[in-house]
Write a protein that holds these residues in place. Sequence first.
Motif, short mmCIF file in Angstrom:
data_model
loop_
_atom_site.label_atom_id
_atom_site.label_comp_id
_atom_site.label_asym_id
_atom_site.label_seq_id
_atom_site.Cartn_x
_atom_site.Cartn_y
_atom_site.Cartn_z
N ARG A 40 -44.53 -42.81 12.84
CA ARG A 40 -44.04 -42.28 11.57
C ARG A 40 -45.17 -41.37 10.99
N SER A 41 -46.31 -41.90 10.74
CA SER A 41 -47.36 -41.16 10.30
C SER A 41 -47.87 -40.01 11.31
N PHE A 42 -47.76 -40.28 12.51
CA PHE A 42 -48.12 -39.35 13.53
C PHE A 42 -47.11 -38.11 13.47
N LEU A 43 -45.93 -38.45 13.26
CA LEU A 43 -44.88 -37.15 13.19
C LEU A 43 -44.75 -36.52 11.83
N TRP A 48 -46.79 -31.58 9.14
CA TRP A 48 -47.65 -30.93 8.10
C TRP A 48 -48.48 -29.89 8.86
N VAL A 49 -48.79 -29.84 10.07
CA VAL A 49 -49.43 -28.82 10.65
C VAL A 49 -48.47 -27.72 10.86
N PHE A 50 -47.13 -27.91 11.37
CA PHE A 50 -46.22 -26.98 11.47
C PHE A 50 -46.04 -26.33 10.07
N ARG A 51 -45.53 -27.16 9.32
CA ARG A 51 -45.06 -26.38 8.04
C ARG A 51 -46.15 -25.56 7.31
N ASN A 52 -47.49 -26.08 7.36
CA ASN A 52 -48.46 -25.23 6.90
C ASN A 52 -48.88 -24.13 7.70
N GLY A 53 -48.54 -24.13 8.90
CA GLY A 53 -49.14 -22.90 9.84
C GLY A 53 -50.48 -23.13 10.04
N SER A 54 -50.89 -24.36 10.06
CA SER A 54 -52.49 -24.81 9.93
C SER A 54 -52.88 -24.97 11.32
N VAL A 55 -54.18 -25.21 11.46
CA VAL A 55 -54.92 -25.58 12.79
C VAL A 55 -55.09 -26.87 12.58
N TRP A 56 -55.06 -27.60 14.07
CA TRP A 56 -55.26 -28.87 13.94
C TRP A 56 -56.28 -29.65 12.99
N ARG A 57 -57.38 -28.89 13.04
CA ARG A 57 -58.65 -29.47 12.61
C ARG A 57 -58.66 -29.44 10.82
N ASP A 58 -57.43 -28.91 10.28
CA ASP A 58 -57.21 -28.80 8.90
C ASP A 58 -56.33 -30.07 8.48
N LEU A 59 -55.88 -30.79 9.46
CA LEU A 59 -55.07 -31.84 9.14
C LEU A 59 -55.93 -32.93 8.01
N PRO A 60 -55.02 -33.35 7.00
CA PRO A 60 -55.81 -34.12 6.13
C PRO A 60 -56.18 -35.39 6.78
#
Length: 82
Positions: A40-43, A48-60
């Motif tokens: 669940r945390s993984f999903l 979060w990455v997809f919604r924010n259009g972020s790169v993996w390195r920005d994952l909190p």
Amino acid sequence: MTNKNMTYRSYDISDDLWEVLAPHLPGKKGSVGRPAHNNRSFLNGVMWVFRNGSVWRDLPEEYGNWNSFHKRYIRWRKKGIW
């Protein structure tokens, strides 16, 4: 399984959706191989990455190590889960 260090937010996967998804994901108890660390945390982290259009390195950091998340995402993609 809820990670006690993780706070679920309104934009995370709902309990109702989680009940539908959880039985279909790899790494659950009774599956071949070792149990996954909190699907669940993984999903929620992937979303979060997809919604924010972020790169993996920005994952909190609260979601875990970005590199581990990315590797797991790739493994799931290769298995056809996504």
